[in-house]
Design a protein around this motif. Structure first.
Motif, mmCIF file in Angstrom:
data_model
loop_
_atom_site.group_PDB
_atom_site.id
_atom_site.type_symbol
_atom_site.label_atom_id
_atom_site.label_comp_id
_atom_site.label_asym_id
_atom_site.label_seq_id
_atom_site.Cartn_x
_atom_site.Cartn_y
_atom_site.Cartn_z
ATOM 1 N N ARG A 299 -8.277 12.625 6.662
ATOM 2 C CA ARG A 299 -7.760 12.066 5.413
ATOM 3 C C ARG A 299 -6.261 11.774 5.519
ATOM 4 N NH1 ARG A 299 -8.135 15.670 1.273
ATOM 5 N NH2 ARG A 299 -8.954 17.432 2.489
ATOM 6 N N ARG B 57 -4.800 10.828 8.292
ATOM 7 C CA ARG B 57 -4.762 9.578 9.065
ATOM 8 C C ARG B 57 -5.048 8.378 8.175
ATOM 9 N NH1 ARG B 57 -2.940 8.454 14.270
ATOM 10 N NH2 ARG B 57 -2.981 10.378 15.489
ATOM 11 N N LEU B 58 -6.081 8.493 7.325
ATOM 12 C CA LEU B 58 -6.440 7.387 6.438
ATOM 13 C C LEU B 58 -5.389 7.139 5.372
ATOM 14 C CD1 LEU B 58 -10.253 8.144 5.994
ATOM 15 C CD2 LEU B 58 -9.228 6.297 7.343
ATOM 16 N N TYR C 216 -17.783 10.232 3.641
ATOM 17 C CA TYR C 216 -17.161 9.103 4.327
ATOM 18 C C TYR C 216 -17.980 7.810 4.202
ATOM 19 C CZ TYR C 216 -14.450 12.755 6.756
ATOM 20 O OH TYR C 216 -13.651 13.827 7.054
ATOM 21 N N ARG D 21 -6.728 7.081 0.294
ATOM 22 C CA ARG D 21 -6.869 6.251 1.494
ATOM 23 C C ARG D 21 -6.093 4.955 1.341
ATOM 24 N NH1 ARG D 21 -10.776 2.569 3.880
ATOM 25 N NH2 ARG D 21 -12.049 2.582 1.971
ATOM 26 N N THR E 68 -5.475 3.049 4.546
ATOM 27 C CA THR E 68 -5.809 2.262 5.741
ATOM 28 C C THR E 68 -7.328 2.217 5.898
ATOM 29 O OG1 THR E 68 -5.708 4.191 7.199
ATOM 30 C CG2 THR E 68 -3.678 2.943 6.892
ATOM 31 N N SER E 69 -7.785 1.336 6.760
ATOM 32 C CA SER E 69 -9.232 1.192 6.976
ATOM 33 C C SER E 69 -9.729 2.210 7.999
ATOM 34 C CB SER E 69 -9.537 -0.226 7.475
ATOM 35 O OG SER E 69 -9.008 -0.404 8.781
ATOM 36 N N TRP E 70 -11.039 2.349 8.047
ATOM 37 C CA TRP E 70 -11.653 3.256 9.021
ATOM 38 C C TRP E 70 -11.440 2.759 10.446
ATOM 39 C CZ3 TRP E 70 -13.385 7.986 8.002
ATOM 40 C CH2 TRP E 70 -13.667 8.329 6.669
#
Length: 947
Positions: free
Chosen positions: A203, A205-206, A254, A315, A317-319
């Motif tokens: 999370r 990172r996202l 997710y 969030r 950013t994208s996965w």
């Protein structure tokens, strides 16, 4: 401004490493500004007795609080609520076993100071008991969402020091910016045990932050978070359940909204598939957890919904941004190879020499017994089937063969609805091996019974001996013995199969305490032996209980050994008990056959029937007194008996006592069998076959004698040769029974009734044949056979042990009595109602005058009845055809729901045991005496790691 660090230290009950961790904190070159100790140990805990001062504070949580929950509690307690103050504040998470090296915090802070985008950083976790080994260094997930440590249990040689950006770090030693911690809401409450730190890192990172590792910052670790505070490490099943629960939770959190219904619908089907995989990989403890976690994930929507909202809120950013940080196929394959190599290395046991099957004579004994067995039954090979004694041919199609298995209509006599004998399932499996001609499979049993018995005895003896040649002697004695040869010559197919399976059962039971595969194999063999010889059931239960009592550490692997047998026998036992014939459960399966039970003294020399293994009949014309012959046979068995009795006195008590106990159980079973008559042949009651008990008796004697031979000095080889020669000589008459005309079994074309009836049955499969059999005492036995005749898979101990006649059976006996007497009785109505198309009058031997007289009178009566048309003399006897025969009314009752219930239950229990028994993982390598390590046999795959 210098960043502020607050250390959160969690101390559970029994925090044995707390002092070491506190000492590590005090030695930090860059110490934290504040310390919060979270006491999760309850009353009188180690943390509760600490005297803290300054910026340190102590708080308590319930002892059931997990590691990550305690960390979250400490983080909340230490928060100031000032956003400006929190922007440059860091939280350092530690457990009582996370003793940091002096420069650990300094190096962690150095990384985040030069890389402002890094919000979460983790040290290199080193094993507490071996600081040179990496306990954990970074985490990631596979393509299917399973968590995986990037580095685990590897010797630290700097090979991973170039790792920096990762998907996740462990909670122990994690350094996280407080502002990020607050924005993300801390750890997910839905992940209280494992994967909480990984999920938080994902999370982060996202949310646009970086997660990094610092290789030169080292912190100790005594185990994974699920073991935190546990007196003993969690078992394999519990550990697997926690990780699977976390994986399913993360998957549902997710997943895109459009894919969420598909993931939800797949939870239970995937649990079924994964349960099969757990059985194959010898992890049955995880099966229950699979379904529990699937149901919890499916209906634990509150926490999942909260986690999805939190993720959506933070969030940015994208996965795709974290896709490069997932585990690659190469990493997964490398991890599996490393784990396999480590597993094999732990299983090496070069100090345990054992005999070689090829080099120590095992192969030659199997070949020799195969040749002897083939010669002994050579005259049976002229036809595709065998019959006689307790044998009949099998049904001609697999459909008919398997339709007899389980609960349903039993086409024997006048027919009834009920459970099949467990032996019927064994017969169905046998017949399926030669699907083109099911009866041929019985011939295969006759050809392979002796060599397979030798093979099983060799492996079982190898478990308890170290001398290379002893298993070969034991194998030969056990295989060429009267119990199995007598069973083959009298048509007791079940007893012969039990003799073959018994040594394999002992072999599997010995290994079941330390291996799931061996335990499952033992359960299948237990069920096989019990199904083939129900008289052995009490002895098998005693053996199982003895195994549990003597090896309590492996009780969880052995406790379910009788379960498949219980599943097979339960329907039959319920029906037998319900009608008051509970002893019928122990009846021999197959066709009831007349036998002459041996006396207890004859049983001692392994003779299941009167006649000293056929020596009395073979030497009847020599004039040798029976008493002298008995002494000679006893003397021949004496060497084996003396070696067996000597076993406890040669220094191998732990191996000798179980073997002798096995022999005693077998002998008592054989004696009890001769005293119990549960079925009948015509007017004669039939005792339970004693040969099965003698197989167990002989196996125990051979095992005890092998223990003695293993410990004897130079006289051992001559003693072994003497035992082999004399023991095999005892069984010579039954070995050559086919050639001297004393065998009850004869070759058969596979046709049960005459060709005329068989041809009629092709067009009318339900046509009935009334079989009349004169008895030696002048009475008449009557049976009704359908279609091409009664087969071995049609037989039922429910019919053989029935104590009362049904209304239809009474009508059948009245009809038979009227047919064989000149009474002017018109049988047409009864014949039509029963669907009888033929009447067969079975032939009788000339040495039974009462039976022959009855046969003559019955033949005259049937010839004088206009209702019947004489067909003539057939291979089975005189045959008449009912001239006005019509189709049998289809009045069979519906088996009801019990048929699918019994079938599914058997399939689940036996299928699960079979999957668990399949070897899939490395076994320990056995060394050979006198052979260099480089020339030792390669590792194979028949034993697994057991957690």
């Amino acid at each position: 401004m210098q960043p502020r660090v607050t250390a959160i230290l969690v101390a559970p009950g029994g925090a044995t490493h707390l002092d070491r961790t506190l000492d590590g904190l005090s030695r930090q070159t860059r110490p934290p500004e504040a310390l919060v100790v979270v006491d999760a140990g309850g009353r009188d805990s180690a943390a509760g007795r600490l005297s803290l001062s300054g910026a340190a504070q102590l708080t308590s949580v319930p002892p059931t609080t997990t590691f990550v929950e305690a960390l979250a509690h400490g983080a909340r307690l230490s928060g100031s609520g000032d956003a400006e103050h929190e922007a440059d504040e860091w939280l350092w998470f530690l457990g009582h076993d996370n003793a940091p090296r002096p420069r650990a915090l300094e190096r962690l802070l150095s990384t985040v100071e030069v890389s402002p985008s890094v919000a979460v950083v983790g040290p290199k976790l080193m094993r507490l008991d071996d600081p040179a080994v990496i306990a954990g260094f970074g985490e990631t997930v596979t393509r299917y969402g399973a968590s995986m440590a990037l580095v685990e249990n590897e010797l630290d040689q700097g090979q991973h020091d170039d790792r920096h950006d990762v998907l996740g770090v462990a909670a122990g030693g994690m350094l996280v910016r407080r502002s990020v911690w607050t924005a993300l809401g801390g750890f997910d409450p839905g992940l209280p045990h494992v994967d909480a730190a990984l999920d938080f890192s994902v999370r982060a990172r996202l949310a646009g932050h970086r997660v990094a590792l610092v290789s030169d910052a080292r912190v100790a670790s005594d185990g994974p978070p699920e073991d935190f505070g546990q007196a003993e490490p969690l078992g394999s099943g519990r550990r697997t359940r926690l990780h699977r629960s976390a994986q399913l939770h993360r998957r549902l959190v997710y997943a895109p909204a459009a894919a969420l219904p598909l993931h939800w619908l797949s939870l239970v089907p995937l649990a079924v598939v994964r349960s099969i995989w757990h059985l194959l990989t010898k992890n049955p403890g995880a099966v229950g957890g699979e379904f529990a976690t699937a149901l919890r994930a499916a209906f634990g929507g509150t926490r999942i919904a909260q986690a999805r909202r939190s993720l959506s809120r933070t969030r940015t950013t994208s996965w795709a941004a974290i896709e490069p940080l997932r585990a690659t196929f190469y990493q997964i394959r490398e991890r599996r190879v490393t784990e396999r190599d480590a597993l094999v290395a732990r299983g090496e046991d070069a100090g345990d020499p054992r005999a070689s099957f090829i080099g120590s004579g095992g192969l030659w004994v199997v070949v020799l017994t195969a040749v002897v067995g083939a010669v002994a039954v050579l005259d049976l090979l002229s036809q595709p089937a065998v019959t006689g004694g307790g044998l009949l041919p099998l049904s001609t199609s697999l459909g008919d063969l398997w339709s007899s298995v389980g609960w349903g209509w039993r086409e024997i006599g006048t027919g009834f609805v009920g459970p099949s004998d467990p032996f019927t399932a064994v017969v169905a499996v046998l017949g399926s091996l030669t699907a083109w001609s099911p009866s041929t499979s019985v011939l295969l049993v006759y050809l392979t019974a002796l060599p397979v018995s030798a093979l099983g005895a060799w492996f079982a003896t190898r478990r308890v001996t170290s001398r290379a040649w002893v298993p070969a002697v034991a194998a030969g004695v056990y295989a060429l013995s009267s119990p199995v040869l007598s069973a083959l010559q009298t048509g007791h197919l079940g007893a012969a199969l039990a003799h073959v399976a018994l040594p394999f059962l002992v072999w599997a039971l010995i290994g079941s305490a330390r291996s799931w595969a061996a335990g499952a194999t033992a359960s299948l063999l237990f069920a096989l032996v019990a199904a083939c010889s129900p008289s052995l059931l009490p002895a098998l239960v005693v053996v199982w209980l003895g195994s549990l009592a003597t090896r309590p550490r492996g009780i969880h692997r052995m406790i379910a050994v009788p379960l498949p047998a219980v599943a097979l026998f339960l329907p039959l036992a319920i029906v037998q008990i319900g009608r008051g014939t509970w002893w019928g459960v122990f009846a021999d399966p197959g066709v009831p056959a007349r036998t002459q039970p041996a006396s207890p003294l004859q049983l001692l020399v392994t003779s299941p029937e009167t006649g000293l293994n056929g020596w009395t009949r073979l030497l009847a014309g020599t004039g040798l007194p029976a008493e002298t012959l008995a002494v000679v046979v006893a003397v021949a068995v004496l060497p084996l008996a003396l070696l067996a009795v000597a076993a406890p006195f040669v220094g191998a008590l732990r191996r000798a006592v179980p073997a002798l106990a096995l022999a005693l159980l077998g002998y008592l079973t054989a004696v009890a069998a001769t005293q119990v008559s549960v079925s009948a042949v015509g007017s004669d009651s039939v005792a339970v076959w004693a040969g099965s008990g003698l197989s167990l008796y002989l196996l125990g004697l051979v095992g005890a004698a092998a223990v003695t031979l293993d410990r004897l000095p130079r006289v051992a080889p001559p003693a072994g040769v003497l035992v082999a020669v004399t023991s095999v000589a005892v069984a010579v008459p039954v070995l050559i029974a086919s050639y001297v005309g004393t065998s009850d079994v004869r070759p058969s074309s596979g046709r049960i009734l005459s060709a005329y009836v068989t041809a009629e049955a092709e067009a009318s499969p339900d046509v009935g044949t009334l079989v009349l059999t004169p008895q030696p005492d002048g009475s008449l036995a009557v049976s009704l056979e359908r279609g091409q005749g009664a087969t071995l898979d049609d037989q039922s101990t429910l019919d053989a042990t029935s104590q009362r006649l049904s209304a239809t059976d009474r009508d059948l006996t009245v009809l038979a009595g009227n047919l064989v007497s000149r009474s002017g009785f018109d049988p047409a109505d009864d014949l039509d109602r029963l669907g009888v198309g033929f009447v067969l009058l079975a032939g009788t031997p000339d040495d039974e005058p009462a039976a022959a007289a009855l046969e003559r009178r019955a033949g005259e009566a049937l010839d004088g009845t206009a209702t019947f048309l004489p067909v003539g003399d057939t291979s089975n006897g005189l045959l008449w055809r009912y001239v006005a025969a019509s189709e049998r009314p289809d009045d069979r009752p519906d088996p009801g729901p019990l048929r699918p219930i019994v079938g599914v239950t058997w399939a689940l229990v036996l299928g699960s045991a079979l999957l668990l028994a399949l070897p899939t993982t490395p076994r320990r390598r056995r060394s050979r005496a006198g052979v260099p390590e480089a020339e030792q046999p390669a590792t194979t795959f028949d034993e697994e790691r057991d957690d």
